[in-house]
Design a protein around this motif. Structure first.
Motif, PDB file in Angstrom:
ATOM      1  N   SER A 161       0.831  -1.203   0.000  1.00  0.00           N
ATOM      2  CA  SER A 161       0.000   0.000   0.000  1.00  0.00           C
ATOM      3  C   SER A 161       0.866   1.252   0.000  1.00  0.00           C
ATOM      4  CB  SER A 161      -0.916  -0.006   1.222  1.00  0.00           C
ATOM      5  OG  SER A 161      -1.712   1.160   1.254  1.00  0.00           O
ATOM      6  N   LEU A 162       0.824   2.012  -1.094  1.00  0.00           N
ATOM      7  CA  LEU A 162       1.609   3.240  -1.193  1.00  0.00           C
ATOM      8  C   LEU A 162       1.144   4.280  -0.181  1.00  0.00           C
ATOM      9  CD1 LEU A 162       3.712   5.071  -2.505  1.00  0.00           C
ATOM     10  CD2 LEU A 162       2.016   5.627  -4.279  1.00  0.00           C
ATOM     11  N   THR A 219      -6.265   0.286   1.311  1.00  0.00           N
ATOM     12  CA  THR A 219      -7.186  -0.657   0.671  1.00  0.00           C
ATOM     13  C   THR A 219      -6.523  -2.010   0.411  1.00  0.00           C
ATOM     14  OG1 THR A 219      -6.568   0.183  -1.521  1.00  0.00           O
ATOM     15  CG2 THR A 219      -8.490   1.172  -0.475  1.00  0.00           C
ATOM     16  N   GLU A 220      -5.197  -2.019   0.297  1.00  0.00           N
ATOM     17  CA  GLU A 220      -4.500  -3.251  -0.083  1.00  0.00           C
ATOM     18  C   GLU A 220      -4.103  -4.131   1.098  1.00  0.00           C
ATOM     19  OE1 GLU A 220      -3.713   0.127  -2.919  1.00  0.00           O
ATOM     20  OE2 GLU A 220      -3.467  -0.190  -0.751  1.00  0.00           O
ATOM     21  N   VAL A 221      -4.222  -3.652   2.338  1.00  0.00           N
ATOM     22  CA  VAL A 221      -3.646  -4.404   3.449  1.00  0.00           C
ATOM     23  C   VAL A 221      -4.534  -5.551   3.925  1.00  0.00           C
ATOM     24  CG1 VAL A 221      -2.343  -2.405   4.235  1.00  0.00           C
ATOM     25  CG2 VAL A 221      -4.563  -2.876   5.261  1.00  0.00           C
ATOM     26  N   PHE A 222      -5.823  -5.505   3.625  1.00  0.00           N
ATOM     27  CA  PHE A 222      -6.682  -6.634   3.973  1.00  0.00           C
ATOM     28  C   PHE A 222      -6.538  -7.734   2.928  1.00  0.00           C
ATOM     29  CE2 PHE A 222      -9.206  -3.265   6.187  1.00  0.00           C
ATOM     30  CZ  PHE A 222      -9.175  -3.828   7.454  1.00  0.00           C
ATOM     31  N   THR A 223      -6.608  -8.963   3.358  1.00  0.00           N
ATOM     32  CA  THR A 223      -6.582 -10.075   2.407  1.00  0.00           C
ATOM     33  C   THR A 223      -7.911 -10.102   1.648  1.00  0.00           C
ATOM     34  OG1 THR A 223      -7.460 -11.612   4.056  1.00  0.00           O
ATOM     35  CG2 THR A 223      -5.061 -11.443   3.891  1.00  0.00           C
ATOM     36  N   PRO A 224      -7.929 -10.747   0.468  1.00  0.00           N
ATOM     37  CA  PRO A 224      -9.168 -10.783  -0.336  1.00  0.00           C
ATOM     38  C   PRO A 224     -10.359 -11.386   0.401  1.00  0.00           C
ATOM     39  CG  PRO A 224      -7.291 -11.474  -1.644  1.00  0.00           C
ATOM     40  CD  PRO A 224      -6.799 -11.352  -0.242  1.00  0.00           C
ATOM     41  N   GLY A 225     -10.108 -12.215   1.409  1.00  0.00           N
ATOM     42  CA  GLY A 225     -11.211 -12.855   2.105  1.00  0.00           C
ATOM     43  C   GLY A 225     -11.899 -11.981   3.136  1.00  0.00           C
ATOM     44  N   ILE A 226     -11.373 -10.799   3.385  1.00  0.00           N
ATOM     45  CA  ILE A 226     -11.940  -9.907   4.395  1.00  0.00           C
ATOM     46  C   ILE A 226     -12.860  -8.887   3.727  1.00  0.00           C
ATOM     47  CG2 ILE A 226     -11.430  -8.219   6.192  1.00  0.00           C
ATOM     48  CD1 ILE A 226     -10.627 -11.097   6.843  1.00  0.00           C
ATOM     49  N   ARG A 232      -9.471   3.083   6.701  1.00  0.00           N
ATOM     50  CA  ARG A 232     -10.205   4.325   6.967  1.00  0.00           C
ATOM     51  C   ARG A 232     -10.686   4.927   5.662  1.00  0.00           C
ATOM     52  NH1 ARG A 232      -6.133   4.083  10.569  1.00  0.00           N
ATOM     53  NH2 ARG A 232      -4.577   5.123   9.277  1.00  0.00           N
ATOM     54  N   SER A 233     -11.764   5.694   5.765  1.00  0.00           N
ATOM     55  CA  SER A 233     -12.273   6.453   4.626  1.00  0.00           C
ATOM     56  C   SER A 233     -12.265   7.926   4.996  1.00  0.00           C
ATOM     57  CB  SER A 233     -13.698   6.021   4.276  1.00  0.00           C
ATOM     58  OG  SER A 233     -14.269   6.919   3.326  1.00  0.00           O
ATOM     59  N   MET A 234     -11.540   8.729   4.235  1.00  0.00           N
ATOM     60  CA  MET A 234     -11.524  10.169   4.491  1.00  0.00           C
ATOM     61  C   MET A 234     -12.795  10.816   3.956  1.00  0.00           C
ATOM     62  SD  MET A 234      -7.555  11.077   3.619  1.00  0.00           S
ATOM     63  CE  MET A 234      -7.755  12.781   4.181  1.00  0.00           C
ATOM     64  N   LYS A 235     -13.342  10.260   2.918  1.00  0.00           N
ATOM     65  CA  LYS A 235     -14.570  10.782   2.319  1.00  0.00           C
ATOM     66  C   LYS A 235     -15.777  10.538   3.213  1.00  0.00           C
ATOM     67  CE  LYS A 235     -17.351  10.324  -1.899  1.00  0.00           C
ATOM     68  NZ  LYS A 235     -17.416   9.661  -3.245  1.00  0.00           N
TER      69      LYS A 235
END
Length: 431
Positions: A161-162, A219-226, A232-235
């Motif tokens: 995750s950048l 967005t990338e740190v959770f595995t696909p199964g989660i 967090r969402s800033m929006k």
């Protein structure tokens, strides 16, 4: 500057890790426990280093990058050098992602903020990958960036995750710029600054406008199964996840929902990862209110406000600073300043010294229904005011002249020419 932030700045908040201690999966429980224990130990090490003044300065290197492989150890001195500025790409994708992420963030600081690395003096950028076994976090410890691989069940490799990389390095920048204390509101601002600039690093690298960006962190740190969008969402704070494993995202988006937690490790130092949702939303609203690229005007306003802040700066003071900086950078009453005003108002913070009448007047004076500038109307109002003042001055001058003529008429011995009203006739008689 005296550094007051001696915390360990982790991307995964403690409340998520504690939720994993309740998991039915033994592997997940053990990974969460090990992560919490290691984080507590590292916090103690950092506090000791800061107290003794160890590692607080180093020779400037223009942000030179070095990536080390911990080989699943938690003892950093034993890590193996895996990639340098002069070396070729590694066969290890985690090494390369960390190297590239540090480079993009460094370039963002330089090109957008005119800043030379984290400390603005060319501080070296060291990254450590494969930290520990199934370590569910990534952190900045005041000297270097450290990445865990995740447990593979809930979390994946944190180098993926950048915006996480940008987030963690910004903790270092915030420490050097303002030293925001990592507790209560100042700590939530600290976290928010990292989310803001972490998101901006990603947006800048992708050349996204404020409208195009997803405004999600990690967005990338959770595995696909989660089932989760992001950390967090800033929006839309409070909507990043809602599932049986982690519960519902607890971030508020308004001061009326501010979460009061104890200023302890168990209380997330007063909820720094939770209440950061409020200033996060304010930045998102400012960016979309201004439009275009968020790393331009909105980023510079927030950065200048950060530079004007101190260790104990809280939400209200920071909001006031962003409003003042918007006026200084882009003109009082500008679209940028009005966007800042409206954004903070929407999250429940009123800019100090700006009355309701002024807010309504400025909205009428600066925008029309289609959003176009209304500066012409503002100038017309000023012109009418000047005309009225000129008329009043002229009437006052005439009244003074009348009084002088009366004084001449009632005081013998004064020459008629001394009366301004008789000057024309006096010149005529002498001609």
């Amino acid at each position: 500057m005296t550094r007051t932030c001696r915390c360990l700045n982790c991307i995964i908040p403690p409340h998520l890790l504690r939720k994993l201690l309740e998991s039915d999966n033994r592997q997940v429980r053990q990974a969460a426990l090990n992560t919490l224990l290691n984080s507590a130990r590292l916090r103690g090490q950092r506090s000791l280093r800061a107290t003794l003044g160890i590692g607080l300065s180093a020779a400037p290197t223009d942000g030179r990058r070095s990536i080390f492989d911990c080989q699943n150890s938690t003892w950093l001195p034993d890590a193996v050098l895996a990639r340098t500025e002069q070396g070729e790409a590694s066969a290890d994708i985690s090494v390369n992602r960390a190297f590239d992420g540090l480079g993009v963030t460094r370039a963002f600081y330089r090109e957008v903020l005119d800043r030379n690395s984290i400390d603005d003096h060319g501080m070296r950028l060291d990254g450590y990958v494969h930290y520990g076994a199934s370590y569910n976090n990534a952190f900045w410890d005041g000297q270097q960036m450290v990445f865990g691989d995740g447990d593979g069940v809930m979390f994946t490799d944190f180098t993926s995750s950048l915006d996480v990389i940008g987030h963690e390095l910004t903790h270092g920048m915030t420490e050097h710029v303002a030293g925001l204390e990592y507790r209560n509101q100042s700590g939530a601002l600290n976290e928010s600054m990292s989310d803001v600039f972490g998101s901006l690093v990603k947006q800048w690298s992708l050349e996204q406008t404020a409208e195009e960006a997803d405004w999600l962190i990690g967005t990338e740190v959770f595995t696909p199964g989660i089932e989760a969008d992001a950390l967090r969402s800033m929006k839309a704070p409070g909507t990043a996840y809602d599932n049986a494993t982690f519960g519902k995202d607890p971030q508020p988006d308004h001061m009326s929902k501010f979460v009061h937690l104890p200023d302890t490790e168990e209380g997330d130092n007063g909820g720094v990862h939770i209440n950061s949702g409020i200033p996060n939303k304010a930045f998102y609203l400012t960016a979309t209110g201004v439009g275009g690229f968020a790393w331009e005007a909105p980023a510079l306003i927030w950065y200048e406000a950060l530079k004007a802040s101190g260790p104990a700066t809280e939400f209200q003071e920071f909001a006031d600073k962003t409003y003042l900086m918007a006026g200084e950078l882009y003109r009082i009453g500008s679209v940028e300043q009005q966007a800042v005003l409206a954004a903070w108002r929407e999250v429940g913070i009123r800019i100090s010294g700006v009355t309701a009448t002024q807010r309504r007047g400025r909205r009428r004076a600066t925008t029309t229904g289609d959003g176009n500038s209304h500066e012409g109307d503002t100038l017309a109002v000023l012109a009418r005011q000047i005309e009225t003042l000129s008329s009043q001055v002229a009437a006052l001058t005439k009244e003074v002249g009348t009084l002088k003529r009366k004084r001449v008429a009632t005081e013998p011995g004064l020459p008629a020419s001394s009366c301004p009203g008789n000057s024309r006739s006096a010149r005529s008689e002498n001609s």
